[in-house]
Design a protein around this motif. Structure first.
Motif, PDB file in Angstrom:
ATOM      1  N   ILE A   1      66.025 125.907 -31.649  1.00  0.00           N
ATOM      2  CA  ILE A   1      66.976 126.596 -32.360  1.00  0.00           C
ATOM      3  C   ILE A   1      66.622 128.271 -32.076  1.00  0.00           C
ATOM      4  CG2 ILE A   1      67.455 127.465 -34.586  1.00  0.00           C
ATOM      5  CD1 ILE A   1      67.444 124.554 -35.689  1.00  0.00           C
ATOM      6  N   ASP A   2      65.400 128.536 -32.039  1.00  0.00           N
ATOM      7  CA  ASP A   2      65.253 129.964 -31.853  1.00  0.00           C
ATOM      8  C   ASP A   2      65.521 130.487 -30.552  1.00  0.00           C
ATOM      9  OD1 ASP A   2      64.229 130.590 -34.317  1.00  0.00           O
ATOM     10  OD2 ASP A   2      62.193 129.931 -34.112  1.00  0.00           O
ATOM     11  N   ALA A   3      65.448 129.472 -29.538  1.00  0.00           N
ATOM     12  CA  ALA A   3      65.880 129.743 -28.215  1.00  0.00           C
ATOM     13  C   ALA A   3      67.155 129.740 -27.808  1.00  0.00           C
ATOM     14  CB  ALA A   3      65.235 128.847 -27.316  1.00  0.00           C
ATOM     15  N   SER A   4      68.194 129.191 -28.636  1.00  0.00           N
ATOM     16  CA  SER A   4      69.543 128.994 -28.488  1.00  0.00           C
ATOM     17  C   SER A   4      70.199 130.382 -28.558  1.00  0.00           C
ATOM     18  CB  SER A   4      69.963 127.777 -29.581  1.00  0.00           C
ATOM     19  OG  SER A   4      70.097 128.604 -30.732  1.00  0.00           O
ATOM     20  N   GLY A   5      69.745 131.290 -29.389  1.00  0.00           N
ATOM     21  CA  GLY A   5      70.463 132.437 -29.732  1.00  0.00           C
ATOM     22  C   GLY A   5      71.595 132.265 -30.662  1.00  0.00           C
ATOM     23  N   LEU A   6      72.005 131.216 -31.160  1.00  0.00           N
ATOM     24  CA  LEU A   6      72.990 130.826 -31.901  1.00  0.00           C
ATOM     25  C   LEU A   6      72.643 131.169 -33.591  1.00  0.00           C
ATOM     26  CD1 LEU A   6      74.642 127.786 -30.176  1.00  0.00           C
ATOM     27  CD2 LEU A   6      75.470 129.952 -30.008  1.00  0.00           C
ATOM     28  N   LEU A   7      71.321 130.607 -33.694  1.00  0.00           N
ATOM     29  CA  LEU A   7      70.996 130.833 -35.162  1.00  0.00           C
ATOM     30  C   LEU A   7      69.362 130.722 -35.147  1.00  0.00           C
ATOM     31  CD1 LEU A   7      71.490 127.695 -36.975  1.00  0.00           C
ATOM     32  CD2 LEU A   7      71.705 127.787 -34.580  1.00  0.00           C
ATOM     33  N   THR A   8      68.531 130.952 -36.075  1.00  0.00           N
ATOM     34  CA  THR A   8      67.508 131.127 -36.099  1.00  0.00           C
ATOM     35  C   THR A   8      66.619 130.067 -36.889  1.00  0.00           C
ATOM     36  OG1 THR A   8      67.093 132.756 -38.078  1.00  0.00           O
ATOM     37  CG2 THR A   8      67.345 133.682 -35.906  1.00  0.00           C
ATOM     38  N   SER A   9      65.662 129.585 -36.959  1.00  0.00           N
ATOM     39  CA  SER A   9      65.066 128.546 -37.536  1.00  0.00           C
ATOM     40  C   SER A   9      64.869 129.062 -39.027  1.00  0.00           C
ATOM     41  CB  SER A   9      63.855 128.001 -36.847  1.00  0.00           C
ATOM     42  OG  SER A   9      62.682 129.227 -37.069  1.00  0.00           O
ATOM     43  N   GLN A  10      64.690 130.210 -39.169  1.00  0.00           N
ATOM     44  CA  GLN A  10      64.696 130.605 -40.652  1.00  0.00           C
ATOM     45  C   GLN A  10      65.867 130.263 -41.569  1.00  0.00           C
ATOM     46  OE1 GLN A  10      61.820 131.678 -41.953  1.00  0.00           O
ATOM     47  NE2 GLN A  10      60.887 131.431 -40.093  1.00  0.00           N
TER      48      GLN A  10
END
Length: 448
Positions: free
Chosen positions: A318-327
């Motif tokens: 998720i963090d690597a996708s650039g679409l949203l963050t794991s937080q």
């Protein structure tokens, strides 16, 4: 007929007639050894002996009418001497106005004859008469009896049975073989096993059951006639130290249930006479049939080793996708619908970032459930959360092309009141999920 036969029959008939005449002239004293008044005195003296022959006293149970509801059972600890009775502080007296700090109250009692022997509590007792006082503003003709017709006592003289003289509500007393304080604590502890969602098993039938422990009412659902609609039946019961006693016997398909003993190890009740039981609902039902538990929260700390690893992969993706963050992934919920389906919900109630994955459920056994993903995700975004990284989380839990069978156990509580379910993948025990039920208004970050 010969002459001798005729003479014999005449003599026999005369003898029988004389006997009958003599019988009709017999008086009561010829039948009973003692006169009625003495007989009544002896009867009352025998009851008085039983009442007074107890070191610790009696647990007195009586049903109190309630407005618009089934009778509620009150239990009192009481000790008798020759003229007075002493009522001790109990669950029934703890909330009475102005009596919270009073440990005991004494009053007079007596035995009377009124179409049978009657126990009468003659002078006002602030513990007991509160529930029977018709002068109170709240009475509405609902208060209980303070005079009781005594029907019998058990052969071992440990239990006395009767009914209210006016309202005919059940009454019984159980001899306490411990101090009132000990008896109270042990009988109150039975409420810890009084579940609001359980089953009564009678004659092989499983009947939906609910304890209303505050009223001491047991609710059992079954049809009045075979094939008829299922209706609710209410029964009053009293807490003993070893289980519950039915003030009103349960009668179902030729079976009568008088009491249930508690097995504290399993948390279930059983009737030693009929074999009837009160047991917890199948754990599978909490996911498949019960729509009252509509939200199930589980967090990072509730995962097995394999599941944690997959969720860590999800976080990195998720963090690597650039679409949203794991937080932004702050809550995960089970949302069962009581029809064999369920949604796995990420970020429930968080607007456009709420993501749902539909699941199909199949019961394998009372404690085993198979889960399969049955559809695509739904969300308010124009991209795929699954492709962005949620695939690790979702696939670890359930796949669309195969069933994953989970064993359900309760981590805390007992079989009657399970709490803290754990789902363990039977094909991979390291893939497990700890589920805390009913966290409806509380969410915790997965990553804390």
């Amino acid at each position: 007929m010969t002459t001798m036969t005729a003479i014999y029959r005449s003599i026999t008939l005369a003898a029988l007639t004389a006997t009958m005449i003599a019988s009709c002239q017999m008086k009561e004293d010829d039948i009973f050894d003692i006169d009625p008044a003495t007989r009544q005195d002896n009867w009352m003296a025998e009851y008085r002996r039983v009442f007074n022959n107890n070191e610790h006293g009696w647990a007195l149970y009586t049903s109190q009418p309630t407005y618009g509801r089934h009778p509620s059972v009150q239990a009192f600890a009481v000790r008798f001497d020759q003229e007075r009775c002493t009522f001790y502080k109990s669950s029934a007296t703890g909330s009475l106005p102005g009596m919270a700090g009073v440990d005991s109250v004494q009053s007079l009692y007596s035995f009377k004859m009124d179409n049978g022997i009657v126990l009468s509590f003659d002078t006002y007792n602030a513990f007991f008469h509160y529930y029977a006082d018709q002068s109170e503003y709240f009475s509405q003709d609902l208060q209980g009896d303070f005079e009781f017709c005594l029907d019998r006592f058990s052969a071992n003289e440990d239990t006395i049975f009767g009914r209210g003289k006016t309202k005919q509500l059940p009454f019984f007393m159980v001899k306490m073989h411990m101090t009132p304080e000990e008896y109270q604590a042990k009988s109150d502890s039975i409420d810890n096993y009084a579940a609001t969602n359980c089953l009564t098993v009678i004659g092989g039938d499983s009947l939906q059951t609910q304890f209303l422990s505050g009223y001491k009412n047991l609710l059992i659902n079954f049809p009045d006639v075979e094939g008829g609609p299922v209706v609710e039946h209410m029964y009053s019961y009293g807490n003993l130290t070893t289980g519950i006693y039915m003030m009103e016997n349960i009668k179902y398909k030729g079976t009568t249930v008088v009491e249930f003993n508690l097995d504290k190890v399993t948390g279930t009740f059983h009737d030693p006479r009929s074999g009837a039981r009160i047991v917890g609902r199948p754990l599978t039902d909490y996911l498949m049939k019960d729509d009252s538990y509509d939200n199930w929260f589980f967090g990072y700390s509730g995962l097995g080793e394999y599941s944690k690893g997959e969720w860590d992969k999800m976080r990195e993706a998720i963090d690597a996708s650039g679409l949203l963050t794991s937080q932004n992934i702050i809550s995960i919920n089970f949302e069962p619908y009581a029809d064999g389906t369920m949604d796995l919900v990420i970020n429930k109630w968080y607007g456009i970032d709420e993501v749902r994955y539909p699941m199909e459920l199949r019961k394998v056994s009372d404690s085993e459930i198979a889960i399969r993903r049955s559809g695509d995700e739904t969300s308010g975004r124009d991209f795929s959360f699954y492709d962005a990284g949620l695939k690790y989380l979702v696939d670890a839990f359930a796949k669309p092309d195969s069933w994953t069978t989970y064993k359900i156990t309760h981590r805390i509580g007992n079989s009657m009141q399970p709490n803290g379910f754990e789902l363990t993948d039977e094909s991979n025990p390291d893939n497990s999920y700890y589920v805390e039920p009913n966290f409806r208004y509380f969410h915790t970050s997965l990553w804390e």
